[in-house]
Write a protein that holds these residues in place. Structure first.
Motif, PDB file in Angstrom:
ATOM      1  N   GLY A  58      29.553   1.963 -16.571  1.00 56.93           N
ATOM      2  CA  GLY A  58      30.824   1.709 -15.886  1.00 56.93           C
ATOM      3  C   GLY A  58      31.139   0.227 -15.814  1.00 56.93           C
ATOM      4  O   GLY A  58      32.285  -0.191 -16.023  1.00 56.93           O
ATOM      5  N   SER A  59      30.128  -0.581 -15.542  1.00 58.18           N
ATOM      6  CA  SER A  59      30.325  -2.039 -15.473  1.00 58.18           C
ATOM      7  C   SER A  59      30.700  -2.603 -16.841  1.00 58.18           C
ATOM      8  O   SER A  59      31.577  -3.464 -16.944  1.00 58.18           O
ATOM      9  CB  SER A  59      29.057  -2.724 -14.964  1.00 58.18           C
ATOM     10  OG  SER A  59      28.836  -2.394 -13.619  1.00 58.18           O
ATOM     11  N   VAL A  60      30.021  -2.117 -17.883  1.00 57.56           N
ATOM     12  CA  VAL A  60      30.329  -2.575 -19.240  1.00 57.56           C
ATOM     13  C   VAL A  60      31.765  -2.201 -19.602  1.00 57.56           C
ATOM     14  O   VAL A  60      32.534  -3.042 -20.076  1.00 57.56           O
ATOM     15  CB  VAL A  60      29.338  -1.988 -20.269  1.00 57.56           C
ATOM     16  CG1 VAL A  60      29.813  -2.262 -21.690  1.00 57.56           C
ATOM     17  CG2 VAL A  60      27.941  -2.551 -20.056  1.00 57.56           C
ATOM     18  N   LEU A  61      32.131  -0.951 -19.354  1.00 62.76           N
ATOM     19  CA  LEU A  61      33.479  -0.498 -19.709  1.00 62.76           C
ATOM     20  C   LEU A  61      34.555  -1.216 -18.904  1.00 62.76           C
ATOM     21  O   LEU A  61      35.616  -1.549 -19.437  1.00 62.76           O
ATOM     22  CB  LEU A  61      33.593   1.017 -19.543  1.00 62.76           C
ATOM     23  CG  LEU A  61      32.802   1.834 -20.549  1.00 62.76           C
ATOM     24  CD1 LEU A  61      32.865   3.311 -20.196  1.00 62.76           C
ATOM     25  CD2 LEU A  61      33.309   1.591 -21.962  1.00 62.76           C
ATOM     26  N   GLU A  62      34.291  -1.461 -17.634  1.00 65.19           N
ATOM     27  CA  GLU A  62      35.269  -2.162 -16.790  1.00 65.19           C
ATOM     28  C   GLU A  62      35.502  -3.581 -17.303  1.00 65.19           C
ATOM     29  O   GLU A  62      36.644  -4.018 -17.477  1.00 65.19           O
ATOM     30  CB  GLU A  62      34.765  -2.179 -15.344  1.00 65.19           C
ATOM     31  CG  GLU A  62      35.677  -2.922 -14.389  1.00 65.19           C
ATOM     32  CD  GLU A  62      35.063  -4.225 -13.890  1.00 65.19           C
ATOM     33  OE1 GLU A  62      35.838  -5.165 -13.631  1.00 65.19           O
ATOM     34  OE2 GLU A  62      33.833  -4.298 -13.750  1.00 65.19           O
ATOM     35  N   ALA A  63      34.416  -4.301 -17.575  1.00 68.30           N
ATOM     36  CA  ALA A  63      34.557  -5.679 -18.067  1.00 68.30           C
ATOM     37  C   ALA A  63      35.208  -5.694 -19.447  1.00 68.30           C
ATOM     38  O   ALA A  63      36.077  -6.531 -19.717  1.00 68.30           O
ATOM     39  CB  ALA A  63      33.179  -6.354 -18.109  1.00 68.30           C
ATOM     40  N   PHE A  64      34.804  -4.790 -20.301  1.00 65.42           N
ATOM     41  CA  PHE A  64      35.364  -4.722 -21.651  1.00 65.42           C
ATOM     42  C   PHE A  64      36.864  -4.420 -21.601  1.00 65.42           C
ATOM     43  O   PHE A  64      37.665  -5.067 -22.283  1.00 65.42           O
ATOM     44  CB  PHE A  64      34.621  -3.665 -22.473  1.00 65.42           C
ATOM     45  CG  PHE A  64      35.092  -3.528 -23.882  1.00 65.42           C
ATOM     46  CD1 PHE A  64      35.145  -4.617 -24.734  1.00 65.42           C
ATOM     47  CD2 PHE A  64      35.470  -2.294 -24.382  1.00 65.42           C
ATOM     48  CE1 PHE A  64      35.570  -4.486 -26.052  1.00 65.42           C
ATOM     49  CE2 PHE A  64      35.886  -2.150 -25.689  1.00 65.42           C
ATOM     50  CZ  PHE A  64      35.944  -3.248 -26.525  1.00 65.42           C
ATOM     51  N   GLY A  65      37.254  -3.478 -20.758  1.00 63.44           N
ATOM     52  CA  GLY A  65      38.678  -3.131 -20.633  1.00 63.44           C
ATOM     53  C   GLY A  65      39.504  -4.299 -20.140  1.00 63.44           C
ATOM     54  O   GLY A  65      40.590  -4.581 -20.655  1.00 63.44           O
ATOM     55  N   ARG A  66      38.987  -5.015 -19.128  1.00 64.73           N
ATOM     56  CA  ARG A  66      39.727  -6.164 -18.617  1.00 64.73           C
ATOM     57  C   ARG A  66      39.805  -7.283 -19.649  1.00 64.73           C
ATOM     58  O   ARG A  66      40.838  -7.928 -19.793  1.00 64.73           O
ATOM     59  CB  ARG A  66      39.100  -6.680 -17.318  1.00 64.73           C
ATOM     60  CG  ARG A  66      39.489  -5.843 -16.104  1.00 64.73           C
ATOM     61  CD  ARG A  66      39.165  -6.493 -14.772  1.00 64.73           C
ATOM     62  NE  ARG A  66      37.764  -6.881 -14.652  1.00 64.73           N
ATOM     63  CZ  ARG A  66      37.359  -8.139 -14.430  1.00 64.73           C
ATOM     64  NH1 ARG A  66      38.225  -9.105 -14.269  1.00 64.73           N
ATOM     65  NH2 ARG A  66      36.076  -8.421 -14.335  1.00 64.73           N
ATOM     66  N   ALA A  67      38.714  -7.505 -20.369  1.00 65.71           N
ATOM     67  CA  ALA A  67      38.713  -8.558 -21.398  1.00 65.71           C
ATOM     68  C   ALA A  67      39.716  -8.235 -22.497  1.00 65.71           C
ATOM     69  O   ALA A  67      40.469  -9.111 -22.946  1.00 65.71           O
ATOM     70  CB  ALA A  67      37.308  -8.724 -21.982  1.00 65.71           C
ATOM     71  N   ARG A  68      39.751  -6.995 -22.928  1.00 66.20           N
ATOM     72  CA  ARG A  68      40.707  -6.590 -23.970  1.00 66.20           C
ATOM     73  C   ARG A  68      42.140  -6.752 -23.488  1.00 66.20           C
ATOM     74  O   ARG A  68      43.011  -7.217 -24.225  1.00 66.20           O
ATOM     75  CB  ARG A  68      40.462  -5.139 -24.393  1.00 66.20           C
ATOM     76  CG  ARG A  68      39.220  -4.975 -25.242  1.00 66.20           C
ATOM     77  CD  ARG A  68      39.105  -3.593 -25.752  1.00 66.20           C
ATOM     78  NE  ARG A  68      40.222  -3.373 -26.674  1.00 66.20           N
ATOM     79  CZ  ARG A  68      40.516  -2.229 -27.222  1.00 66.20           C
ATOM     80  NH1 ARG A  68      39.803  -1.174 -26.960  1.00 66.20           N
ATOM     81  NH2 ARG A  68      41.523  -2.110 -28.049  1.00 66.20           N
TER      82      ARG A  68
END
Length: 162
Positions: free
Chosen positions: A87-97
């Motif tokens: 969840g942390s990886v996906l959250e950060a990745f989504g915000r970065a994108r």
């Protein structure tokens, strides 16, 4: 007698006006092409790095939103469940994108405006939502409020399951 000239070989004021407008349009088109080339060159080197809200993960994306680096910070991942970590990886990745997509939008925004000099040049119409998804057009503050509200609901739901 050619079009735009009088019988004496002089260029009519109307033809001069058209030629001037055409020259202005061509100059603006050249400037736009140079501007787009410069923007593309800058974006090829662009990256965006974001930390997850729980500060356990740092994600870096490239100009097309591709994952270029993933770091697990301070060993926090060791105490996280697989679901929490993903969840942390996906959250950060989504915000970065999303942040990178907004940078692309800001970079190309000047080319979407109509020309002040040549009204016929209306600017490029780009459907950003179609390219990046509708979330890129949402206000980041609204998204943060929605996400925190969702986390609260998730935590409440998890508490009821115990």
């Amino acid at each position: 007698m050619s079009e735009g000239t009088s019988g004496r070989g002089e260029v009519s004021p109307y033809a001069r006006s058209v030629e001037a407008r055409l020259a202005t349009a061509m100059a603006e088109l050249e400037a736009t092409q140079k501007g787009v080339a410069k923007a593309e060159a800058e974006l090829r080197q662009a990256t965006r790095t974001v930390r997850s809200a729980d500060r356990s993960v740092e994600v870096t994306v490239g100009p097309q939103g591709e994952l270029t680096d993933l770091r697990f910070l301070d060993g926090k991942y060791r105490t996280m469940s697989p679901c929490e970590l993903s969840g942390s990886v996906l959250e950060a990745f989504g915000r970065a994108r999303t942040e990178m997509a907004r940078q692309v939008m800001e970079t190309f925004e000047p080319f979407t405006r109509p020309s002040a000099e040549v009204p016929e040049l209306t600017g490029v119409d780009i459907d950003w939502a179609k390219i990046f998804g509708p979330e890129v057009l949402q206000d980041p503050d609204d998204r943060a409020r929605q996400a925190s509200g969702q986390r609260l609901r998730d935590e409440i739901d998890e508490d009821e399951e115990r």
